[in-house]
Design a protein around this motif. Structure first.
Motif, PDB file in Angstrom:
ATOM      1  N   PRO A  39       0.825  -1.216   0.000  1.00  0.00           N
ATOM      2  CA  PRO A  39       0.000   0.000   0.000  1.00  0.00           C
ATOM      3  C   PRO A  39       0.861   1.270   0.000  1.00  0.00           C
ATOM      4  CG  PRO A  39      -0.807  -1.570   1.625  1.00  0.00           C
ATOM      5  CD  PRO A  39       0.506  -2.103   1.114  1.00  0.00           C
ATOM      6  N   GLN A  40       0.382   2.295  -0.697  1.00  0.00           N
ATOM      7  CA  GLN A  40       1.154   3.526  -0.860  1.00  0.00           C
ATOM      8  C   GLN A  40       1.548   4.167   0.473  1.00  0.00           C
ATOM      9  OE1 GLN A  40       2.312   4.569  -3.907  1.00  0.00           O
ATOM     10  NE2 GLN A  40       3.596   5.850  -2.629  1.00  0.00           N
ATOM     11  N   GLY A  41       0.692   4.075   1.481  1.00  0.00           N
ATOM     12  CA  GLY A  41       1.020   4.651   2.788  1.00  0.00           C
ATOM     13  C   GLY A  41       2.246   4.007   3.408  1.00  0.00           C
ATOM     14  N   VAL A  42       2.372   2.689   3.279  1.00  0.00           N
ATOM     15  CA  VAL A  42       3.548   1.974   3.792  1.00  0.00           C
ATOM     16  C   VAL A  42       4.787   2.396   3.012  1.00  0.00           C
ATOM     17  CG1 VAL A  42       4.629  -0.294   4.100  1.00  0.00           C
ATOM     18  CG2 VAL A  42       2.196   0.010   4.616  1.00  0.00           C
ATOM     19  N   VAL A  43       4.660   2.475   1.693  1.00  0.00           N
ATOM     20  CA  VAL A  43       5.784   2.888   0.844  1.00  0.00           C
ATOM     21  C   VAL A  43       6.218   4.305   1.216  1.00  0.00           C
ATOM     22  CG1 VAL A  43       6.562   3.312  -1.523  1.00  0.00           C
ATOM     23  CG2 VAL A  43       5.083   1.353  -1.028  1.00  0.00           C
ATOM     24  N   ASP A  44       5.266   5.206   1.379  1.00  0.00           N
ATOM     25  CA  ASP A  44       5.600   6.588   1.749  1.00  0.00           C
ATOM     26  C   ASP A  44       6.327   6.656   3.085  1.00  0.00           C
ATOM     27  OD1 ASP A  44       4.402   7.486  -0.593  1.00  0.00           O
ATOM     28  OD2 ASP A  44       2.545   8.117   0.416  1.00  0.00           O
ATOM     29  N   ASP A  45       5.848   5.909   4.086  1.00  0.00           N
ATOM     30  CA  ASP A  45       6.522   5.901   5.396  1.00  0.00           C
ATOM     31  C   ASP A  45       7.926   5.323   5.275  1.00  0.00           C
ATOM     32  OD1 ASP A  45       4.254   7.004   6.510  1.00  0.00           O
ATOM     33  OD2 ASP A  45       3.614   5.167   7.545  1.00  0.00           O
ATOM     34  N   ALA A  46       8.084   4.246   4.512  1.00  0.00           N
ATOM     35  CA  ALA A  46       9.406   3.646   4.319  1.00  0.00           C
ATOM     36  C   ALA A  46      10.348   4.627   3.615  1.00  0.00           C
ATOM     37  CB  ALA A  46       9.302   2.349   3.533  1.00  0.00           C
ATOM     38  N   LEU A  47       9.839   5.327   2.601  1.00  0.00           N
ATOM     39  CA  LEU A  47      10.661   6.316   1.892  1.00  0.00           C
ATOM     40  C   LEU A  47      11.100   7.443   2.825  1.00  0.00           C
ATOM     41  CD1 LEU A  47       8.726   6.495  -1.477  1.00  0.00           C
ATOM     42  CD2 LEU A  47      11.096   5.718  -1.174  1.00  0.00           C
ATOM     43  N   THR A  48      10.226   7.861   3.714  1.00  0.00           N
ATOM     44  CA  THR A  48      10.588   8.905   4.675  1.00  0.00           C
ATOM     45  C   THR A  48      11.673   8.412   5.618  1.00  0.00           C
ATOM     46  OG1 THR A  48       8.378   9.884   4.554  1.00  0.00           O
ATOM     47  CG2 THR A  48       9.707  10.425   6.489  1.00  0.00           C
ATOM     48  N   ILE A  49      11.519   7.199   6.134  1.00  0.00           N
ATOM     49  CA  ILE A  49      12.529   6.633   7.036  1.00  0.00           C
ATOM     50  C   ILE A  49      13.869   6.503   6.323  1.00  0.00           C
ATOM     51  CG2 ILE A  49      13.197   4.533   8.283  1.00  0.00           C
ATOM     52  CD1 ILE A  49      10.153   4.186   8.920  1.00  0.00           C
ATOM     53  N   VAL A  50      13.863   5.943   5.115  1.00  0.00           N
ATOM     54  CA  VAL A  50      15.098   5.781   4.341  1.00  0.00           C
ATOM     55  C   VAL A  50      15.741   7.143   4.083  1.00  0.00           C
ATOM     56  CG1 VAL A  50      15.986   5.157   2.048  1.00  0.00           C
ATOM     57  CG2 VAL A  50      14.506   3.570   3.293  1.00  0.00           C
ATOM     58  N   SER A  51      14.949   8.110   3.656  1.00  0.00           N
ATOM     59  CA  SER A  51      15.490   9.447   3.369  1.00  0.00           C
ATOM     60  C   SER A  51      16.156  10.053   4.596  1.00  0.00           C
ATOM     61  CB  SER A  51      14.384  10.383   2.876  1.00  0.00           C
ATOM     62  OG  SER A  51      13.929   9.980   1.619  1.00  0.00           O
ATOM     63  N   GLU A  52      15.495   9.955   5.738  1.00  0.00           N
ATOM     64  CA  GLU A  52      16.046  10.539   6.967  1.00  0.00           C
ATOM     65  C   GLU A  52      17.327   9.831   7.404  1.00  0.00           C
ATOM     66  OE1 GLU A  52      15.301  13.267   8.481  1.00  0.00           O
ATOM     67  OE2 GLU A  52      13.562  13.701   7.256  1.00  0.00           O
ATOM     68  N   LEU A  53      17.317   8.490   7.411  1.00  0.00           N
ATOM     69  CA  LEU A  53      18.501   7.757   7.869  1.00  0.00           C
ATOM     70  C   LEU A  53      19.686   7.954   6.930  1.00  0.00           C
ATOM     71  CD1 LEU A  53      16.927   4.425   9.186  1.00  0.00           C
ATOM     72  CD2 LEU A  53      17.687   6.426  10.509  1.00  0.00           C
ATOM     73  N   VAL A  54      19.439   7.909   5.625  1.00  0.00           N
ATOM     74  CA  VAL A  54      20.529   8.098   4.661  1.00  0.00           C
ATOM     75  C   VAL A  54      21.036   9.539   4.719  1.00  0.00           C
ATOM     76  CG1 VAL A  54      21.099   8.132   2.196  1.00  0.00           C
ATOM     77  CG2 VAL A  54      19.871   6.185   3.169  1.00  0.00           C
ATOM     78  N   SER A  55      20.131  10.495   4.786  1.00  0.00           N
ATOM     79  CA  SER A  55      20.550  11.904   4.870  1.00  0.00           C
ATOM     80  C   SER A  55      21.391  12.159   6.109  1.00  0.00           C
ATOM     81  CB  SER A  55      19.329  12.835   4.904  1.00  0.00           C
ATOM     82  OG  SER A  55      18.641  12.775   3.694  1.00  0.00           O
ATOM     83  N   ASN A  56      20.969  11.594   7.232  1.00  0.00           N
ATOM     84  CA  ASN A  56      21.740  11.781   8.466  1.00  0.00           C
ATOM     85  C   ASN A  56      23.116  11.133   8.367  1.00  0.00           C
ATOM     86  OD1 ASN A  56      19.774  13.324   9.667  1.00  0.00           O
ATOM     87  ND2 ASN A  56      18.900  11.626  10.831  1.00  0.00           N
ATOM     88  N   ALA A  57      23.195   9.952   7.745  1.00  0.00           N
ATOM     89  CA  ALA A  57      24.494   9.297   7.569  1.00  0.00           C
ATOM     90  C   ALA A  57      25.401  10.147   6.682  1.00  0.00           C
ATOM     91  CB  ALA A  57      24.324   7.897   6.982  1.00  0.00           C
ATOM     92  N   LEU A  58      24.835  10.718   5.632  1.00  0.00           N
ATOM     93  CA  LEU A  58      25.628  11.566   4.736  1.00  0.00           C
ATOM     94  C   LEU A  58      26.047  12.860   5.426  1.00  0.00           C
ATOM     95  CD1 LEU A  58      23.523  11.090   1.486  1.00  0.00           C
ATOM     96  CD2 LEU A  58      25.842  10.236   1.888  1.00  0.00           C
ATOM     97  N   ARG A  59      25.141  13.471   6.161  1.00  0.00           N
ATOM     98  CA  ARG A  59      25.388  14.773   6.776  1.00  0.00           C
ATOM     99  C   ARG A  59      26.277  14.691   8.012  1.00  0.00           C
ATOM    100  NH1 ARG A  59      20.210  16.401   7.460  1.00  0.00           N
ATOM    101  NH2 ARG A  59      20.245  17.130   5.320  1.00  0.00           N
ATOM    102  N   HIS A  60      26.079  13.651   8.834  1.00  0.00           N
ATOM    103  CA  HIS A  60      26.729  13.625  10.146  1.00  0.00           C
ATOM    104  C   HIS A  60      27.777  12.528  10.326  1.00  0.00           C
ATOM    105  CE1 HIS A  60      23.794  16.551  11.451  1.00  0.00           C
ATOM    106  NE2 HIS A  60      22.816  15.743  11.106  1.00  0.00           N
ATOM    107  N   ALA A  61      27.852  11.566   9.400  1.00  0.00           N
ATOM    108  CA  ALA A  61      28.703  10.408   9.650  1.00  0.00           C
ATOM    109  C   ALA A  61      29.604  10.046   8.475  1.00  0.00           C
ATOM    110  CB  ALA A  61      27.836   9.212  10.027  1.00  0.00           C
ATOM    111  N   GLY A  62      29.749  10.933   7.522  1.00  0.00           N
ATOM    112  CA  GLY A  62      30.671  10.694   6.423  1.00  0.00           C
ATOM    113  C   GLY A  62      30.147   9.814   5.305  1.00  0.00           C
ATOM    114  N   GLY A  63      28.903   9.367   5.377  1.00  0.00           N
ATOM    115  CA  GLY A  63      28.329   8.575   4.299  1.00  0.00           C
ATOM    116  C   GLY A  63      27.769   7.251   4.771  1.00  0.00           C
ATOM    117  N   VAL A  64      27.074   6.605   3.873  1.00  0.00           N
ATOM    118  CA  VAL A  64      26.455   5.305   4.135  1.00  0.00           C
ATOM    119  C   VAL A  64      27.471   4.215   3.826  1.00  0.00           C
ATOM    120  CG1 VAL A  64      24.599   3.735   3.398  1.00  0.00           C
ATOM    121  CG2 VAL A  64      24.163   6.201   3.568  1.00  0.00           C
ATOM    122  N   THR A  65      27.647   3.287   4.758  1.00  0.00           N
ATOM    123  CA  THR A  65      28.549   2.158   4.525  1.00  0.00           C
ATOM    124  C   THR A  65      27.782   0.868   4.265  1.00  0.00           C
ATOM    125  OG1 THR A  65      28.739   1.712   6.897  1.00  0.00           O
ATOM    126  CG2 THR A  65      30.405   3.166   5.901  1.00  0.00           C
ATOM    127  N   GLY A  66      26.476   0.880   4.521  1.00  0.00           N
ATOM    128  CA  GLY A  66      25.650  -0.282   4.251  1.00  0.00           C
ATOM    129  C   GLY A  66      24.183   0.085   4.241  1.00  0.00           C
TER     130      GLY A  66
END
Length: 116
Positions: free
Chosen positions: A25-52
């Protein structure tokens, strides 16, 4: 998709998420996209990038994992509402039914469980 991903950027992580969850369902996809965006953005901004990165479906949930090279845990600084930023970790925890942070010598992995 459960394979680790190195040097991942936000748009690539969102594309993987959309493809992995295309039939949900689109609501689940939207929530997952928000979580992914936040975690990846934080890794890029505060931790030098995503390692996995991985995203997988289990019987009753989506499991998202993002790793980076920093051992520092995310936090919500509690800044006033008119100050930009500082709300991503709070948003991840609100959307995910459960989050977990594991640290090791190479950094940390944040796991977010999103109920279906």
């Amino acid at each position: 998709m459960s394979e680790p991903r190195a040097a991942l950027r936000g748009e690539e992580a969102r594309d993987i998420t959309r493809k992995t969850l295309a039939y949900l369902p689109q609501g689940v996809v939207d929530d997952a996209l928000t979580i992914v965006s936040e975690l990846v953005s934080n890794a890029l901004r505060h931790a030098g990038g995503v390692t996995g990165f991985s995203i997988r479906l289990e019987a009753d949930r989506v499991v998202i994992e993002v790793s980076d090279a920093s051992r520092a845990h995310p936090h919500s600084p509690g800044s006033p509402a008119h100050v930009p930023g500082g709300f991503g970790w709070m948003l991840v925890n609100r959307l995910a039914g459960h989050t977990q942070i594991r640290t090791g010598p190479g950094g940390k992995t944040i796991t977010a469980h999103l109920a279906l």
